[in-house]
Design an enzyme around this catalytic site. Structure first.
Site, PDB file in Angstrom:
ATOM      1  N   ARG A 208      16.963  -2.932 -15.200  1.00 30.71           N
ATOM      2  CA  ARG A 208      15.638  -3.004 -14.388  1.00 30.71           C
ATOM      3  C   ARG A 208      14.269  -2.832 -15.064  1.00 30.71           C
ATOM      4  O   ARG A 208      13.377  -2.417 -14.685  1.00 30.71           O
ATOM      5  CB  ARG A 208      15.840  -1.575 -13.633  1.00 30.71           C
ATOM      6  CG  ARG A 208      17.000  -1.170 -12.778  1.00 30.71           C
ATOM      7  CD  ARG A 208      16.948  -2.231 -11.557  1.00 30.71           C
ATOM      8  NE  ARG A 208      17.820  -2.005 -10.566  1.00 30.71           N
ATOM      9  CZ  ARG A 208      19.109  -2.492 -10.359  1.00 30.71           C
ATOM     10  NH1 ARG A 208      19.347  -3.503 -11.379  1.00 30.71           N
ATOM     11  NH2 ARG A 208      20.060  -2.118  -9.254  1.00 30.71           N
TER      12      ARG A 208
ATOM     13  N   SER B 125      16.298   1.413  -3.731  1.00 31.12           N
ATOM     14  CA  SER B 125      16.552   2.501  -4.680  1.00 31.12           C
ATOM     15  C   SER B 125      15.516   3.166  -5.426  1.00 31.12           C
ATOM     16  O   SER B 125      14.625   2.492  -6.029  1.00 31.12           O
ATOM     17  CB  SER B 125      17.752   2.053  -5.910  1.00 31.12           C
ATOM     18  OG  SER B 125      18.701   1.647  -5.294  1.00 31.12           O
TER      19      SER B 125
ATOM     20  N   GLU C 243      12.498   3.861 -10.235  1.00 32.92           N
ATOM     21  CA  GLU C 243      12.668   2.571 -10.199  1.00 32.92           C
ATOM     22  C   GLU C 243      11.639   1.896  -9.401  1.00 32.92           C
ATOM     23  O   GLU C 243      10.931   0.944  -9.495  1.00 32.92           O
ATOM     24  CB  GLU C 243      14.012   2.294  -9.563  1.00 32.92           C
ATOM     25  CG  GLU C 243      14.338   0.649  -9.555  1.00 32.92           C
ATOM     26  CD  GLU C 243      15.888   0.577  -9.111  1.00 32.92           C
ATOM     27  OE1 GLU C 243      16.120  -0.538  -8.440  1.00 32.92           O
ATOM     28  OE2 GLU C 243      17.014   1.263  -9.791  1.00 32.92           O
TER      29      GLU C 243
END
EC number: 1.3.1.98
Length: 308
Positions: free
Chosen positions: A167, A216, A298
């Site tokens: 990520r 998310s 995130e």
């Protein structure tokens, strides 16, 4: 504010960014800039006063814009950046092309980028965040990207220069991705289409796809994967930590940790950006108190809080 350069694209002053994010929250941008094409973008940035901050955004699928809005120029890529070209084991896509559309277009021509089908957002954001699904990541397919830097320079960067990890990437925040080139294995179009259908069904069974979320909320904790790779599928899941801390379904104002999947921060009605961010911070504290682990955001959070 400093006078902005002329452009063949579109400039909108005081554009409400809540209209452009999946969570439907956030104040205005001083200016929203939608360039006509990469040359227009490069020319604009080359002339723009260096003191003016710029913020590239995608389709707002993984973004909280704070209630006070964003100072400077927000850059959003549109029609001039949504092309998809498929052939000879490669897929070239504009940064504004939706991940799902790239996956479908590639599959129709027998190229497998099916992992993109269930990822919300556009290609630029997917590259910057090394997006992934079901164990496959952008890193596994990316060959190179074309970017426009803050000074207007257009450059092509090999994938390894981005240092893609779980990520994350090392791309400068104000560099604008305009195009990406992927390698893709060949496959039968019907089989690839069925694979994507199955992925969608699996997603819809486990994720609140009908609610106002930004995907998310928190990354799975690093250092807890079965292989030890930082960008691999993590065994220890953020949602499990949230559940164990008793925060599934937690609410603050109009914000809620989704009952269906507790790692999905949700605008359940009339949430403000402050509601959403504060609830997220409360979740992080509860998880730390319960497990000693710190969840990392995130979702991108940008802009300024509303004035007192």
């Amino acid at each position: 504010m400093t006078t902005l350069p002329e452009t063949r694209g579109r400039l909108t002053e005081k554009k409400p960014l809540s209209d452009l994010t999946w969570l439907r929250v956030g104040g205005p941008a001083d200016w929203l800039y939608q360039p006509a094409d990469r040359e227009d973008l490069a020319e604009f940035l080359a002339v723009l006063d260096p003191i003016v901050p710029v913020l590239p955004v995608g389709v707002g699928s993984n973004l909280i814009v704070r209630d006070g809005g964003v100072r400077g120029v927000v850059i959003r890529l549109g029609r001039g950046f949504n092309h998809v070209e498929v052939g000879d084991g490669h897929v070239r896509a504009g940064a504004g092309a939706l991940d799902a559309q790239v996956a479908k277009r590639a599959a129709a021509e027998g190229h497998d980028l099916t992992f993109l089908r269930t990822i919300p957002g556009a290609i630029g954001g997917a590259v910057r965040m090394n997006a992934g699904c079901y164990g496959t990541y952008v890193k596994d397919h990316l060959i190179e990207v074309t970017v426009v830097f803050r000074d207007g320079e257009i450059a092509t960067l090999p994938a390894e220069d981005l240092k893609l990890a779980y990520r994350s990437s090392d791309l400068p925040k104000d560099a604008v991705i305009v195009e990406a080139l992927f390698e893709a294995e060949r496959g039968d179009p019907d089989e690839l289409t069925q694979k994507m259908t199955d992925q969608l069904a699996r997603r819809d069974e486990t994720q609140p796809t009908k609610d106002r979320t930004a995907g998310s909320t928190f990354r799975n904790p690093a250092g807890h994967s079965s292989t030890g790779r930082a960008d691999d599928t993590h065994d220890l899941k953020a949602w499990k930590l949230i559940d164990d801390a008793g925060m599934r379904g937690a609410r603050l104002g109009g914000a809620m940790m989704n009952e269906m999947h507790s790692n999905f921060l949700t605008n359940a009605g009339d949430a403000t950006a402050a509601d959403l961010e504060e609830l997220g911070e409360r979740v992080r504290k509860k998880v730390y108190d319960a497990s000693g682990l710190t969840l990392e955001w995130e979702i991108m959070r940008v802009g300024e809080p509303a004035p007192e």
